[in-house]
Design a protein around this motif. Structure first.
Motif, mmCIF file in Angstrom:
data_model
loop_
_atom_site.group_PDB
_atom_site.id
_atom_site.type_symbol
_atom_site.label_atom_id
_atom_site.label_comp_id
_atom_site.label_asym_id
_atom_site.label_seq_id
_atom_site.Cartn_x
_atom_site.Cartn_y
_atom_site.Cartn_z
ATOM 1 N N PHE B 87 -87.938 61.528 20.404
ATOM 2 C CA PHE B 87 -86.896 61.034 21.302
ATOM 3 C C PHE B 87 -85.557 61.719 21.016
ATOM 4 O O PHE B 87 -85.047 61.639 19.898
ATOM 5 N N GLY B 88 -85.032 62.377 22.039
ATOM 6 C CA GLY B 88 -83.757 63.056 21.845
ATOM 7 C C GLY B 88 -82.964 63.165 23.127
ATOM 8 O O GLY B 88 -82.148 64.069 23.288
ATOM 9 N N ASP B 89 -83.213 62.255 24.069
ATOM 10 C CA ASP B 89 -82.539 62.329 25.368
ATOM 11 C C ASP B 89 -81.460 61.267 25.571
ATOM 12 O O ASP B 89 -80.527 61.479 26.333
ATOM 13 N N SER B 90 -81.587 60.123 24.924
ATOM 14 C CA SER B 90 -80.689 59.011 25.216
ATOM 15 C C SER B 90 -79.240 59.326 24.808
ATOM 16 O O SER B 90 -78.997 59.786 23.693
ATOM 17 N N PRO B 91 -78.274 59.070 25.707
ATOM 18 C CA PRO B 91 -76.868 59.345 25.384
ATOM 19 C C PRO B 91 -76.395 58.563 24.149
ATOM 20 O O PRO B 91 -75.488 59.007 23.455
ATOM 21 N N ILE B 92 -77.023 57.411 23.881
ATOM 22 C CA ILE B 92 -76.601 56.609 22.729
ATOM 23 C C ILE B 92 -76.755 57.404 21.438
ATOM 24 O O ILE B 92 -76.019 57.205 20.475
ATOM 25 N N ARG B 93 -77.697 58.351 21.434
ATOM 26 C CA ARG B 93 -77.918 59.164 20.229
ATOM 27 C C ARG B 93 -76.788 60.167 19.970
ATOM 28 O O ARG B 93 -76.725 60.782 18.915
ATOM 29 N N LEU B 94 -75.917 60.345 20.967
ATOM 30 C CA LEU B 94 -74.775 61.251 20.799
ATOM 31 C C LEU B 94 -73.485 60.493 20.514
ATOM 32 O O LEU B 94 -72.441 61.096 20.288
ATOM 33 N N ASP B 95 -73.555 59.153 20.525
ATOM 34 C CA ASP B 95 -72.339 58.346 20.418
ATOM 35 C C ASP B 95 -71.999 58.064 18.942
ATOM 36 O O ASP B 95 -72.277 57.007 18.399
ATOM 37 N N HIS B 96 -71.354 59.055 18.301
ATOM 38 C CA HIS B 96 -71.015 58.958 16.875
ATOM 39 C C HIS B 96 -70.282 57.661 16.537
ATOM 40 O O HIS B 96 -70.530 57.048 15.515
ATOM 41 N N ILE B 97 -69.353 57.290 17.419
ATOM 42 C CA ILE B 97 -68.479 56.148 17.122
ATOM 43 C C ILE B 97 -69.288 54.856 17.057
ATOM 44 O O ILE B 97 -69.182 54.076 16.102
ATOM 45 N N GLU B 98 -70.127 54.649 18.079
ATOM 46 C CA GLU B 98 -70.981 53.464 18.124
ATOM 47 C C GLU B 98 -71.904 53.413 16.900
ATOM 48 O O GLU B 98 -72.060 52.375 16.269
ATOM 49 N N ILE B 99 -72.486 54.557 16.581
ATOM 50 C CA ILE B 99 -73.418 54.616 15.451
ATOM 51 C C ILE B 99 -72.677 54.331 14.145
ATOM 52 O O ILE B 99 -73.130 53.541 13.307
ATOM 53 N N GLN B 100 -71.510 54.939 13.997
ATOM 54 C CA GLN B 100 -70.711 54.713 12.784
ATOM 55 C C GLN B 100 -70.314 53.238 12.664
ATOM 56 O O GLN B 100 -70.404 52.645 11.582
#
Lengths: 262, 262
Positions: B87-100
């Protein structure tokens, strides 16, 4: 990469542009001369052939990366492209020295050296995609480091670079199981085709022979193909009917188990 | 990670031990109370539940990593484990701030902060594996940062962290297609079972009802299960026959298209 400057830039700056430790390898299937074939490439100063592949940009969606790489190699868009497995088990993928040596031979063409701790020498997991393409529509696109391109019959694949034979084996297993789940032939045949043409395509994919009349019955029963009014004139006494895929059935996955073995 | 020191060490030194930008997420299927269920976990101070997962060691084979992670979560070895998609398509995977932000809430339990450029905040592609386990045999293993464990009915999955709902959807689609290709039930049922038990397992996986008598006929015709002499005593007037999987058929993939839809 079309010239030496592109390659040098890639070697020096690729780590900023692409995710490390990760590549995409593409198994591109085409059908020609009644044979299922795979597009292979050979890099500069390499004995073994390879699958075409590339890297994922740091903020690029994975599926978009696969389509971009396929486009770069074939100039095709909107092709049938499917991820099938991620490869990270082969010991060759841990062999930094072997990988570095190979890279140094390849990149010598651009007079650039790959150091031991270079991002290209590191362990790479590879995400496998397979594509089904219209052989005729592919435009092979020259690249500075690639010295050979070849469509190779799936029954005559030579020993390839790294674990690429394993990648092809897995792609073939997937393709063979997909034949009962999707209209695989739609992407490999021209719009209109004869019964012998689709029959020999499916025999070529499954690597065995089966009765043509039963095969026709199954495809018609499922509604997958339609027999057209039109015929193709082959000789004075031969003008077989043409067939086409029925988009209503062919454009979505079959219900599980709907198609039994040929 | 069993205590605060382990967690601090992981946060500070994990980047040396594990491949960056890559994780494994596990969809663990178990069957209980006539329901197909998935094991979910909830990390400290997180509202949403997650799939259990982990990272790949720098020189560890990918399949070995998946087995290790499953073992850490369930104490099971030799389980049915299959990679199904990366899995590498979801925009959430690019959201550094949310993940941090999420990570900072979770790791606050160990009094350690996750910086913006920390390896855990970076984009991660996740390789999905699904496991079929004997629900009874699982030993849930407490971890310092995990505050809840739950077996959730596949029809009642809540909104999960990141793209984990999408991962479950894909696992289910794969499991449903695999039912016609492998003896899926063998890993989810006890060694001996009644016809109603296997019938309701398959109905639960496929999420629809089908005739029990035809179902039995298909399994027997394929040789997948064998009816035993033994019966199970349920009540004074009910003692249904027991069945078992036939290892000769059940331990290898079915021939493509051998089993048609129930």
């Amino acid at each position: 990469m079309n010239n030496s400057e592109d390659v040098v830039d890639f070697v020096h700056n690729g780590h900023k542009r692409y995710l490390p430790h990760l590549s995409i390898d593409c198994v591109i299937f085409g059908y020609h001369d009644q044979q299922l074939k795979i597009l292979l490439i050979r890099y500069h100063d390499q004995e073994n052939w390879s699958l075409p592949g590339g890297f994922v940009e740091r903020r690029e969606a994975l599926t978009a990366a696969a389509h971009r790489i396929l486009y770069e190699k074939t100039r095709l868009t909107n092709l049938f492209l499917q991820q099938f497995y991620t490869f990270g088990d082969s010991p060759i993928r841990l062999d930094h020295i072997e990988i570095q040596n190979n890279h140094n031979k390849v990149y010598a063409k651009a007079n650039v050296a790959i150091s031991d701790d270079h991002w290209l020498s590191k362990r790479t997991l590879s995400i496998g995609y397979y594509a089904l393409v219209d052989y005729q529509a592919v435009t092979i696109t020259p690249e500075f480091l690639v010295e050979g391109y070849s469509w190779v019959d799936i029954n005559s694949i030579p020993p390839l670079q790294y674990d690429h034979n394993e990648i092809i084996d897995k792609a073939l297993v997937t393709l063979r199981s997909q034949i009962y789940q999707q209209a695989i032939g739609q992407n490999l045949l021209p719009e209109k085709f004869t019964l012998p043409e689709i029959h020999s395509l499916y025999e070529s994919i499954l690597d065995r022979q089966f009765d043509r009349r039963n095969f026709r019955k199954k495809l018609l029963a499922l509604g997958l193909v339609t027999q057209l009014e039109e015929r193709r004139k082959i000789g004075q006494h031969r003008s077989p009917f043409l067939y086409a895929f029925n988009p209503e059935i062919a454009n979505k996955p079959f219900e599980a188990g709907a198609m039994t073995a040929f």
